[in-house]
Design a protein around this motif. Structure first.
Motif, PDB file in Angstrom:
ATOM      1  N   CYS A   1       0.800  -1.232   0.000  1.00 34.70           N
ATOM      2  CA  CYS A   1       0.000   0.000   0.000  1.00 34.70           C
ATOM      3  C   CYS A   1       0.830   1.277   0.000  1.00 34.70           C
ATOM      4  N   SER A   2       2.072   1.204  -0.404  1.00 37.71           N
ATOM      5  CA  SER A   2       2.878   2.421  -0.504  1.00 37.71           C
ATOM      6  C   SER A   2       2.467   3.168  -1.760  1.00 37.71           C
ATOM      7  N   SER A   3       2.356   4.501  -1.655  1.00 43.31           N
ATOM      8  CA  SER A   3       1.948   5.283  -2.826  1.00 43.31           C
ATOM      9  C   SER A   3       2.419   6.723  -2.714  1.00 43.31           C
ATOM     10  N   ILE A   4       2.509   7.355  -3.883  1.00 46.48           N
ATOM     11  CA  ILE A   4       2.880   8.766  -4.029  1.00 46.48           C
ATOM     12  C   ILE A   4       2.001   9.346  -5.134  1.00 46.48           C
ATOM     13  N   ASP A   5       1.631  10.615  -5.010  1.00 46.72           N
ATOM     14  CA  ASP A   5       0.907  11.313  -6.061  1.00 46.72           C
ATOM     15  C   ASP A   5       1.745  12.490  -6.526  1.00 46.72           C
ATOM     16  N   LEU A   6       1.853  12.647  -7.835  1.00 50.16           N
ATOM     17  CA  LEU A   6       2.596  13.749  -8.432  1.00 50.16           C
ATOM     18  C   LEU A   6       1.678  14.460  -9.416  1.00 50.16           C
ATOM     19  N   LEU A   7       1.452  15.751  -9.187  1.00 50.72           N
ATOM     20  CA  LEU A   7       0.667  16.555 -10.120  1.00 50.72           C
ATOM     21  C   LEU A   7       1.630  17.368 -10.965  1.00 50.72           C
ATOM     22  N   ILE A   8       1.595  17.134 -12.277  1.00 44.90           N
ATOM     23  CA  ILE A   8       2.450  17.854 -13.217  1.00 44.90           C
ATOM     24  C   ILE A   8       1.558  18.793 -14.011  1.00 44.90           C
ATOM     25  N   THR A   9       1.856  20.077 -13.946  1.00 43.54           N
ATOM     26  CA  THR A   9       1.049  21.095 -14.608  1.00 43.54           C
ATOM     27  C   THR A   9       1.824  21.732 -15.749  1.00 43.54           C
ATOM     28  N   VAL A  10       1.163  21.875 -16.897  1.00 45.84           N
ATOM     29  CA  VAL A  10       1.745  22.586 -18.031  1.00 45.84           C
ATOM     30  C   VAL A  10       1.527  24.068 -17.760  1.00 45.84           C
TER      31      VAL A  10
ATOM     32  N   SER B   1       9.473  23.805 -12.977  1.00 47.01           N
ATOM     33  CA  SER B   1       9.765  23.822 -11.545  1.00 47.01           C
ATOM     34  C   SER B   1       9.675  22.396 -11.021  1.00 47.01           C
ATOM     35  N   TRP B   2      10.402  22.149  -9.962  1.00 37.32           N
ATOM     36  CA  TRP B   2      10.511  20.805  -9.383  1.00 37.32           C
ATOM     37  C   TRP B   2       9.850  20.764  -8.011  1.00 37.32           C
TER      38      TRP B   2
ATOM     39  N   TYR C   1       8.813  16.679  -0.646  1.00 38.91           N
ATOM     40  CA  TYR C   1       9.253  15.289  -0.525  1.00 38.91           C
ATOM     41  C   TYR C   1       8.938  14.675   0.834  1.00 38.91           C
ATOM     42  N   HIS C   2       8.524  15.494   1.798  1.00 43.88           N
ATOM     43  CA  HIS C   2       8.138  14.975   3.109  1.00 43.88           C
ATOM     44  C   HIS C   2       6.652  14.633   3.181  1.00 43.88           C
ATOM     45  N   HIS C   3       5.941  14.825   2.082  1.00 40.39           N
ATOM     46  CA  HIS C   3       4.507  14.578   2.035  1.00 40.39           C
ATOM     47  C   HIS C   3       4.194  13.585   0.908  1.00 40.39           C
ATOM     48  N   PRO C   4       3.013  13.007   0.899  1.00 40.12           N
ATOM     49  CA  PRO C   4       2.674  12.036  -0.153  1.00 40.12           C
ATOM     50  C   PRO C   4       2.203  12.664  -1.466  1.00 40.12           C
ATOM     51  N   ARG C   5       2.054  14.008  -1.509  1.00 43.75           N
ATOM     52  CA  ARG C   5       1.638  14.684  -2.749  1.00 43.75           C
ATOM     53  C   ARG C   5       2.711  15.680  -3.147  1.00 43.75           C
ATOM     54  N   TRP C   6       3.144  15.570  -4.401  1.00 40.64           N
ATOM     55  CA  TRP C   6       4.187  16.447  -4.906  1.00 40.64           C
ATOM     56  C   TRP C   6       3.662  17.213  -6.106  1.00 40.64           C
ATOM     57  N   TYR C   7       4.254  18.372  -6.358  1.00 39.88           N
ATOM     58  CA  TYR C   7       3.818  19.244  -7.450  1.00 39.88           C
ATOM     59  C   TYR C   7       5.020  19.682  -8.265  1.00 39.88           C
TER      60      TYR C   7
END
Length: 134
Positions: free
Chosen positions: A81-90, A95-96, A102-108
């Motif tokens: 059940c390990s997971s990460i969410d990454l939202l990539i916006t055009v 930007s990274w 990186y300390h949270h489960p949602r990255w942008y």
């Protein structure tokens, strides 16, 4: 079955003055390129995913719009059940995820255009499915 062409990008130290500042330089009929500085940040993103998501990794892509911006939400799920969410916006600039992200489960992150968006997704899928992941 969908199969997309994905040549591994060549590492470069400088981009052509005629090329736009993007994550991947994708010239027509040319070999894709990535700046060494961007590859370092991309490898960091990959390492952070690999550290938190146990193989085998399944990637689910959710195309979205946030306001007037096209986005791609990537959900990386591993065993246990390990997971990460990454939202990539055009968003016309690059930007990274921040150190705090990186300390949270949602990255942008943002990318310049749809070509970067698609190529980034292909790059991560290729790296996470390769044998060196194990």
């Amino acid at each position: 079955m969908l199969k997309l062409k994905y040549p591994v990008p060549r590492i470069t130290k400088a981009i052509s003055r005629h090329a736009a500042r993007t994550l991947f330089t994708l010239m027509p009929q040319g070999e894709p390129e990535i700046l060494m500085s961007d590859l370092t940040l991309l490898d960091r993103l990959y390492d952070e995913i690999r550290t938190r998501v146990n193989p085998p990794v399944h990637i689910t892509s959710h195309p979205q719009r946030v306001g007037s911006h096209s986005c791609l939400a990537l959900h990386f799920k591993g065993k246990l059940c390990s997971s990460i969410d990454l939202l990539i916006t055009v968003n016309s600039h690059l930007s990274w995820p921040t150190e705090d992200d990186y300390h949270h489960p949602r990255w942008y992150m943002t990318v310049v255009d749809a070509a970067d968006l698609l190529y980034l997704q292909l790059y991560l899928a290729h790296k996470l499915s390769s044998k060196d992941m194990k």
